[in-house]
Scaffold this motif. Structure first.
Motif, short mmCIF file in Angstrom:
data_model
loop_
_atom_site.label_atom_id
_atom_site.label_comp_id
_atom_site.label_asym_id
_atom_site.label_seq_id
_atom_site.Cartn_x
_atom_site.Cartn_y
_atom_site.Cartn_z
N PRO A 1 0.89 -1.11 -0.06
CA PRO A 1 -0.03 0.06 0.13
C PRO A 1 1.05 1.27 0.03
N HIS A 2 1.88 1.27 0.76
CA HIS A 2 2.63 2.55 0.81
C HIS A 2 3.47 2.99 -0.63
N MET A 3 3.53 1.89 -1.64
CA MET A 3 3.88 2.37 -2.68
C MET A 3 2.78 2.83 -3.77
N LEU A 4 1.52 2.86 -3.44
CA LEU A 4 0.52 3.34 -4.30
C LEU A 4 -0.24 4.59 -3.89
N PRO A 5 -0.46 5.49 -4.74
CA PRO A 5 -1.13 6.65 -4.72
C PRO A 5 -2.20 6.53 -3.52
N ALA A 6 -2.19 7.50 -2.62
CA ALA A 6 -3.16 7.47 -1.49
C ALA A 6 -3.25 6.15 -0.74
N ASN A 7 -2.01 5.35 -0.74
CA ASN A 7 -1.93 4.15 0.07
C ASN A 7 -2.89 2.94 -0.49
#
Length: 182
Positions: A126-132
């Protein structure tokens, strides 16, 4: 699973088929799976290496994902090689690299390869995605396949331009929300 097709100006060796799917989960992030079938012996498949980040992966056989918040100009590009190398790049807008780099991370790429095909699976935390990954994501699943005799073919679900251009926002064909599969 959505089917990807080669750009008409850059045909692939005959008989190849490529599908890809994506699943967004709040706990684990974005799971990507690419399945290539047919005469994969006609492709230059990079040899397995120690998993590590690397630049220029798109110059050879490589699977990619472009991820953005729905309607946002900024996006992130991910590259995954069958060698188990990876890369991530941030863009503020169309083809304009961001001054800030994505957070360091380690991609756990799973490769299955035999004479009948190749599959690549990876999960983006999740931390690598926009808006988690907690807001709807617009995604382009793409690939570059290198033939053993040298030519590259460019695969996507949608090819909106006369030349291959995975950064073109009309190629971001999937919309995913939490716990959604494409």
């Amino acid at each position: 699973m959505p089917r990807l097709s080669p750009h008409p100006r850059h045909p692939a060796p005959p008989g190849l088929q490529l599908t890809a799917d994506a699943r967004l989960d709040a706990a684990t992030g974005l799971r990507l799976r690419y399945v290539l079938t047919g005469p994969v012996d006609r492709l230059a498949i990079p040899a397995l290496r120690l998993a590590s980040p690397a630049d220029g992966l798109w110059q050879h056989t490589c699977f990619e994902a472009f991820v953005a918040l729905g309607g946002a100009a900024a996006y992130r590009e991910f590259n995954f090689s069958p060698s188990r190398q990876w890369a991530a790049y941030d863009f503020d807008t169309y083809r304009q690299r961001s001054a800030t780099a994505p957070r360091p991370w380690s991609a756990n790429i799973r490769i299955d390869h035999d004479e009948s095909g190749l599959s690549l699976q990876v999960t983006l935390p999740p931390h690598m995605l926009p808006a988690n990954g907690r807001e709807p994501l617009q995604i382009a699943l793409t690939a570059v396949l290198e033939a053993t005799d040298g030519p590259l073919s460019y695969w996507a679900q949608r090819h909106p331009a006369a030349q291959p251009d995975f950064h073109h926002r009309e190629s971001f064909a999937l919309m995913l929300t939490l716990d959604a599969t494409a």
